[in-house]
Design a protein around this motif. Structure first.
Motif, short mmCIF file in Angstrom:
data_model
loop_
_atom_site.label_atom_id
_atom_site.label_comp_id
_atom_site.label_asym_id
_atom_site.label_seq_id
_atom_site.Cartn_x
_atom_site.Cartn_y
_atom_site.Cartn_z
N THR A 23 10.32 7.98 -16.74
CA THR A 23 9.20 7.41 -15.99
C THR A 23 9.70 6.38 -14.98
N CYS A 24 9.12 6.41 -13.78
CA CYS A 24 9.27 5.34 -12.79
C CYS A 24 7.89 4.79 -12.47
N ALA A 25 7.85 3.67 -11.74
CA ALA A 25 6.56 3.08 -11.37
C ALA A 25 6.67 2.46 -9.99
N PHE A 26 5.61 2.65 -9.20
CA PHE A 26 5.58 2.23 -7.80
C PHE A 26 4.21 1.66 -7.48
N GLN A 27 4.17 0.58 -6.72
CA GLN A 27 2.92 -0.03 -6.32
C GLN A 27 2.75 0.00 -4.81
N LEU A 28 1.60 0.50 -4.34
CA LEU A 28 1.27 0.45 -2.93
C LEU A 28 0.61 -0.87 -2.60
N ALA A 29 0.70 -1.27 -1.32
CA ALA A 29 -0.02 -2.43 -0.82
C ALA A 29 -1.49 -2.05 -0.60
N PRO A 30 -2.35 -3.05 -0.35
CA PRO A 30 -3.77 -2.74 -0.09
C PRO A 30 -3.94 -1.85 1.14
N GLY A 31 -5.04 -1.12 1.18
CA GLY A 31 -5.35 -0.28 2.32
C GLY A 31 -5.21 1.20 2.01
N LYS A 32 -5.40 2.01 3.05
CA LYS A 32 -5.22 3.46 2.96
C LYS A 32 -4.11 3.86 3.92
N TYR A 33 -3.44 4.97 3.63
CA TYR A 33 -2.21 5.30 4.35
C TYR A 33 -2.12 6.77 4.69
N HIS A 34 -1.51 7.05 5.86
CA HIS A 34 -0.97 8.37 6.15
C HIS A 34 0.40 8.43 5.48
#
Length: 229
Positions: A108-119
């Motif tokens: 398992t790995c884990a990743f966090q996106l910043a706020p907002g929506k993305y292409h």
């Protein structure tokens, strides 16, 4: 893209079956030099023993170059099913960050996106080639999973960026009346959907999750770029 949701009892929930949307090459004129966050997923030999934490200021994960010995248990259409690959848990928080960059210790790995929506654009970069299958999964609860999209990325002679934005959207196009809790939007950002599930019934959906099934077959470097909408 194929998306499906199980009907649980008499609750009104999304049902998306057989929706097909091909992963497309990036549109001409896409500015890949514009502001973006870059995530590197590096394939290593199965005996790699790095710690996978704090590399490259939170931009890098290390996964098996060949994930044949790894698998994930999901509940697919109500049936407990084992699928190939490692799991990359994806959340959204205050900033971009690789929370767990080592898949070798527990798959398992884990990743966090910043706020907002993305292409979102994806490409395989390193030789000798190979390919990687990625499936986006919503885990609504312990026995209620559904996939919202899949892509296959492989090394080509030309630098090819594919548009993988659909991996982050739940589509209600085929069953628009089933998503009244989301104002009948056709395509819903996955983290908005998770929040709506929890609001809709926090007892049934106490902690809905989103993750990738990352099934690697020889890719040494897969790059993913996130451009804010």
């Amino acid at each position: 893209m194929k998306a499906r949701i199980l009907v649980l009892g008499v609750l009104a929930v999304l049902i998306c079956a057989g929706l097909a949307v091909s992963v497309q090459a990036a549109k001409p004129g896409t500015d890949f030099n514009g502001p973006h966050y870059n995530l590197n997923i590096i394939g290593k030999d199965v005996d790699w023993n790095g710690n996978g934490n704090g590399y490259d200021n939170g931009h890098t994960m290390f996964v098996p170059e060949n994930t044949s010995d790894f698998n994930i248990t999901v509940w697919d259409e109500g049936v407990e099913t084992v699928v190939p690959g490692i799991r990359i848990n994806i959340t959204q928080g205050a900033e971009f960050n690789v929370i767990d960059g080592n898949a070798f210790d527990d798959g398992t790995c884990a990743f966090q996106l910043a706020p907002g929506k993305y292409h979102v654009y994806i490409a395989a970069k390193a030789k000798p080639g190979g390919y990687t299958n990625i499936v986006g999964w919503v885990q609504a609860n312990n026995t209620y999973y559904f996939d919202i999209g899949d892509v296959q990325v492989s090394k080509s002679k030309k630098a090819q960026w594919d548009d993988a934005t659909d991996l982050f959207y739940v589509s209600g196009q085929e069953e628009p009346n089933a998503i009244d809790m989301l104002s009948n939007q056709d395509n819903v950002w996955v983290f908005d959907y998770l929040a709506a599930l929890n609001t809709y019934d926090p007892t049934l959906y106490p902690n809905p999750l989103y993750f990738w099934q990352y099934d690697n077959h020889g890719s040494k470097l897969v790059q993913i770029r996130f451009y804010e909408v």
